[in-house]
Enzyme design. Sequence first.
Site, PDB file in Angstrom:
ATOM      1  N   ILE A  12       0.816  -1.221   0.000  1.00  0.00           N
ATOM      2  CA  ILE A  12       0.000   0.000   0.000  1.00  0.00           C
ATOM      3  C   ILE A  12       0.849   1.270   0.000  1.00  0.00           C
ATOM      4  O   ILE A  12       0.314   2.360  -0.199  1.00  0.00           O
ATOM      5  CB  ILE A  12      -1.023   0.044   1.155  1.00  0.00           C
ATOM      6  CG1 ILE A  12      -0.335   0.039   2.525  1.00  0.00           C
ATOM      7  CG2 ILE A  12      -2.043  -1.067   1.026  1.00  0.00           C
ATOM      8  CD1 ILE A  12      -1.286   0.365   3.665  1.00  0.00           C
ATOM      9  N   LEU A  33      -8.347  -1.797   5.555  1.00  0.00           N
ATOM     10  CA  LEU A  33      -8.020  -2.633   6.704  1.00  0.00           C
ATOM     11  C   LEU A  33      -6.539  -2.988   6.766  1.00  0.00           C
ATOM     12  O   LEU A  33      -6.094  -3.617   7.733  1.00  0.00           O
ATOM     13  CB  LEU A  33      -8.825  -3.944   6.657  1.00  0.00           C
ATOM     14  CG  LEU A  33     -10.334  -3.833   6.765  1.00  0.00           C
ATOM     15  CD1 LEU A  33     -11.001  -3.980   5.418  1.00  0.00           C
ATOM     16  CD2 LEU A  33     -10.875  -4.853   7.741  1.00  0.00           C
ATOM     17  N   ALA A  34      -5.769  -2.621   5.759  1.00  0.00           N
ATOM     18  CA  ALA A  34      -4.364  -3.035   5.701  1.00  0.00           C
ATOM     19  C   ALA A  34      -3.567  -2.343   6.796  1.00  0.00           C
ATOM     20  O   ALA A  34      -3.571  -1.117   6.905  1.00  0.00           O
ATOM     21  CB  ALA A  34      -3.780  -2.678   4.332  1.00  0.00           C
ATOM     22  N   GLU A  36      -0.034  -3.130   9.827  1.00  0.00           N
ATOM     23  CA  GLU A  36       0.767  -3.933  10.749  1.00  0.00           C
ATOM     24  C   GLU A  36       0.072  -3.830  12.103  1.00  0.00           C
ATOM     25  O   GLU A  36      -0.303  -2.735  12.519  1.00  0.00           O
ATOM     26  CB  GLU A  36       2.191  -3.372  10.843  1.00  0.00           C
ATOM     27  CG  GLU A  36       2.956  -3.409   9.541  1.00  0.00           C
ATOM     28  CD  GLU A  36       3.396  -4.812   9.149  1.00  0.00           C
ATOM     29  OE1 GLU A  36       3.381  -5.715  10.005  1.00  0.00           O
ATOM     30  OE2 GLU A  36       3.750  -4.997   7.975  1.00  0.00           O
ATOM     31  N   THR A  86      -8.247   0.836  15.637  1.00  0.00           N
ATOM     32  CA  THR A  86      -8.219   0.047  16.862  1.00  0.00           C
ATOM     33  C   THR A  86      -8.575   0.898  18.081  1.00  0.00           C
ATOM     34  O   THR A  86      -8.321   2.111  18.079  1.00  0.00           O
ATOM     35  CB  THR A  86      -6.814  -0.562  17.072  1.00  0.00           C
ATOM     36  OG1 THR A  86      -6.733  -1.179  18.353  1.00  0.00           O
ATOM     37  CG2 THR A  86      -5.734   0.504  17.005  1.00  0.00           C
ATOM     38  N   ASP A  87      -9.105   0.253  19.119  1.00  0.00           N
ATOM     39  CA  ASP A  87      -9.352   0.983  20.364  1.00  0.00           C
ATOM     40  C   ASP A  87      -8.060   1.245  21.134  1.00  0.00           C
ATOM     41  O   ASP A  87      -8.051   2.001  22.107  1.00  0.00           O
ATOM     42  CB  ASP A  87     -10.365   0.243  21.239  1.00  0.00           C
ATOM     43  CG  ASP A  87      -9.857  -1.097  21.756  1.00  0.00           C
ATOM     44  OD1 ASP A  87      -8.801  -1.582  21.280  1.00  0.00           O
ATOM     45  OD2 ASP A  87     -10.521  -1.674  22.640  1.00  0.00           O
ATOM     46  N   GLU A  88      -6.954   0.649  20.681  1.00  0.00           N
ATOM     47  CA  GLU A  88      -5.679   0.864  21.382  1.00  0.00           C
ATOM     48  C   GLU A  88      -5.174   2.298  21.239  1.00  0.00           C
ATOM     49  O   GLU A  88      -4.277   2.714  21.970  1.00  0.00           O
ATOM     50  CB  GLU A  88      -4.637  -0.146  20.918  1.00  0.00           C
ATOM     51  CG  GLU A  88      -4.989  -1.568  21.341  1.00  0.00           C
ATOM     52  CD  GLU A  88      -3.837  -2.544  21.190  1.00  0.00           C
ATOM     53  OE1 GLU A  88      -2.691  -2.161  21.496  1.00  0.00           O
ATOM     54  OE2 GLU A  88      -4.101  -3.676  20.767  1.00  0.00           O
ATOM     55  N   TYR A 112       2.783   0.527  17.787  1.00  0.00           N
ATOM     56  CA  TYR A 112       1.627   0.112  16.988  1.00  0.00           C
ATOM     57  C   TYR A 112       0.473   1.083  17.159  1.00  0.00           C
ATOM     58  O   TYR A 112      -0.055   1.631  16.183  1.00  0.00           O
ATOM     59  CB  TYR A 112       1.189  -1.309  17.364  1.00  0.00           C
ATOM     60  CG  TYR A 112      -0.230  -1.608  16.961  1.00  0.00           C
ATOM     61  CD1 TYR A 112      -0.603  -1.568  15.616  1.00  0.00           C
ATOM     62  CD2 TYR A 112      -1.218  -1.896  17.902  1.00  0.00           C
ATOM     63  CE1 TYR A 112      -1.915  -1.810  15.229  1.00  0.00           C
ATOM     64  CE2 TYR A 112      -2.518  -2.144  17.524  1.00  0.00           C
ATOM     65  CZ  TYR A 112      -2.871  -2.102  16.194  1.00  0.00           C
ATOM     66  OH  TYR A 112      -4.167  -2.333  15.817  1.00  0.00           O
ATOM     67  N   LYS A 116      -1.326   3.785  14.498  1.00  0.00           N
ATOM     68  CA  LYS A 116      -2.751   3.771  14.135  1.00  0.00           C
ATOM     69  C   LYS A 116      -3.419   5.094  14.500  1.00  0.00           C
ATOM     70  O   LYS A 116      -4.276   5.594  13.759  1.00  0.00           O
ATOM     71  CB  LYS A 116      -3.465   2.594  14.813  1.00  0.00           C
ATOM     72  CG  LYS A 116      -3.084   1.237  14.260  1.00  0.00           C
ATOM     73  CD  LYS A 116      -3.414   1.081  12.780  1.00  0.00           C
ATOM     74  CE  LYS A 116      -4.913   0.960  12.543  1.00  0.00           C
ATOM     75  NZ  LYS A 116      -5.219   0.728  11.103  1.00  0.00           N
ATOM     76  N   LYS A 151      -1.189 -14.012  17.046  1.00  0.00           N
ATOM     77  CA  LYS A 151      -2.164 -13.325  17.892  1.00  0.00           C
ATOM     78  C   LYS A 151      -2.436 -14.132  19.164  1.00  0.00           C
ATOM     79  O   LYS A 151      -2.290 -15.347  19.199  1.00  0.00           O
ATOM     80  CB  LYS A 151      -3.463 -13.086  17.114  1.00  0.00           C
ATOM     81  CG  LYS A 151      -3.280 -12.190  15.896  1.00  0.00           C
ATOM     82  CD  LYS A 151      -2.838 -10.795  16.296  1.00  0.00           C
ATOM     83  CE  LYS A 151      -2.778  -9.865  15.094  1.00  0.00           C
ATOM     84  NZ  LYS A 151      -2.414  -8.510  15.485  1.00  0.00           N
ATOM     85  N   PRO A 167       2.974 -17.093  26.914  1.00  0.00           N
ATOM     86  CA  PRO A 167       3.575 -15.762  27.111  1.00  0.00           C
ATOM     87  C   PRO A 167       2.555 -14.749  27.638  1.00  0.00           C
ATOM     88  O   PRO A 167       1.389 -14.749  27.234  1.00  0.00           O
ATOM     89  CB  PRO A 167       4.058 -15.387  25.711  1.00  0.00           C
ATOM     90  CG  PRO A 167       3.185 -16.166  24.776  1.00  0.00           C
ATOM     91  CD  PRO A 167       2.849 -17.440  25.487  1.00  0.00           C
ATOM     92  N   TYR A 169       1.873 -10.584  28.209  1.00  0.00           N
ATOM     93  CA  TYR A 169       2.294  -9.240  27.829  1.00  0.00           C
ATOM     94  C   TYR A 169       2.415  -8.377  29.081  1.00  0.00           C
ATOM     95  O   TYR A 169       1.514  -8.356  29.921  1.00  0.00           O
ATOM     96  CB  TYR A 169       1.285  -8.630  26.855  1.00  0.00           C
ATOM     97  CG  TYR A 169       1.603  -7.206  26.463  1.00  0.00           C
ATOM     98  CD1 TYR A 169       2.635  -6.926  25.576  1.00  0.00           C
ATOM     99  CD2 TYR A 169       0.878  -6.142  26.984  1.00  0.00           C
ATOM    100  CE1 TYR A 169       2.936  -5.620  25.222  1.00  0.00           C
ATOM    101  CE2 TYR A 169       1.165  -4.836  26.628  1.00  0.00           C
ATOM    102  CZ  TYR A 169       2.204  -4.586  25.751  1.00  0.00           C
ATOM    103  OH  TYR A 169       2.502  -3.290  25.399  1.00  0.00           O
ATOM    104  N   ARG A 176      -8.258  -6.908  28.421  1.00  0.00           N
ATOM    105  CA  ARG A 176      -8.503  -6.971  26.979  1.00  0.00           C
ATOM    106  C   ARG A 176      -9.971  -7.296  26.739  1.00  0.00           C
ATOM    107  O   ARG A 176     -10.545  -8.124  27.422  1.00  0.00           O
ATOM    108  CB  ARG A 176      -7.619  -8.033  26.324  1.00  0.00           C
ATOM    109  CG  ARG A 176      -6.171  -7.600  26.166  1.00  0.00           C
ATOM    110  CD  ARG A 176      -5.421  -8.582  25.305  1.00  0.00           C
ATOM    111  NE  ARG A 176      -4.159  -8.018  24.837  1.00  0.00           N
ATOM    112  CZ  ARG A 176      -3.370  -8.606  23.955  1.00  0.00           C
ATOM    113  NH1 ARG A 176      -3.709  -9.749  23.422  1.00  0.00           N
ATOM    114  NH2 ARG A 176      -2.258  -8.041  23.589  1.00  0.00           N
TER     115      ARG A 176
END
Length: 203
Positions: A12, A33-34, A36, A86-88, A112, A116, A151, A167, A169, A176
């Site tokens: 893109i 939607l593209a 990382e 994202t809500d992040e 990230y 966004k 994920k 793992p 985070y 979450r």
Amino acid sequence: NNPRYNFEQVDICNENEIKRVFVKYKPDIIMHLAAESHVDRSIDDPSQFIKTNIIGTYVMLEVAREYWNNLKGEKKKKFRFHHISTDEVYGDLEDNDSLFNENTPYSPSSPYSASKASSDHLVRSWSRTYNFPTVITNCSNNYGPYQFPEKLIPLMIINAISGKPLPIYGNGSQKRDWLYVEDHSTALLKVLLEGEDGETYNI
């Protein structure tokens, strides 16, 4: 094999290739939607996130705006650029916090989420500066069949089956929220068809 489906493997950030795709397919609507999207990878190496999520979104916006400017009549009136985010971008919820809403200030906490947030700001500015028809949706974590194995949910399942460590985070205290991918798809379509230009919708 659906005749209405086509696949193009295109970067893109490659403006010429994106223009070629627009010319070839003459889209009525863009759903962008593209991205990382893996937090840990963005911490280890943020460069690809900056490139794809910020520069890539800029390229998509500019190619789409040029295309839209040349449309006529009903096709121009119905065109829309839907940016999926994202809500992040809102940061982290504490125990006493209420849920995020569309007016929550941005407070990204990783490369990230910062990338966004940047792309969201670009989309809003194209809407306001150029009257370019956009909508933005911010969703929580998705899960569902065929999800990429890095994920959290598929990774935990695969590791558990394989007897590998699970793992965590950070310190494990983060909350979450999870959204089933088909529910998200249904909401995206509703916003795409019924949302108001220039608006943001949390899913």
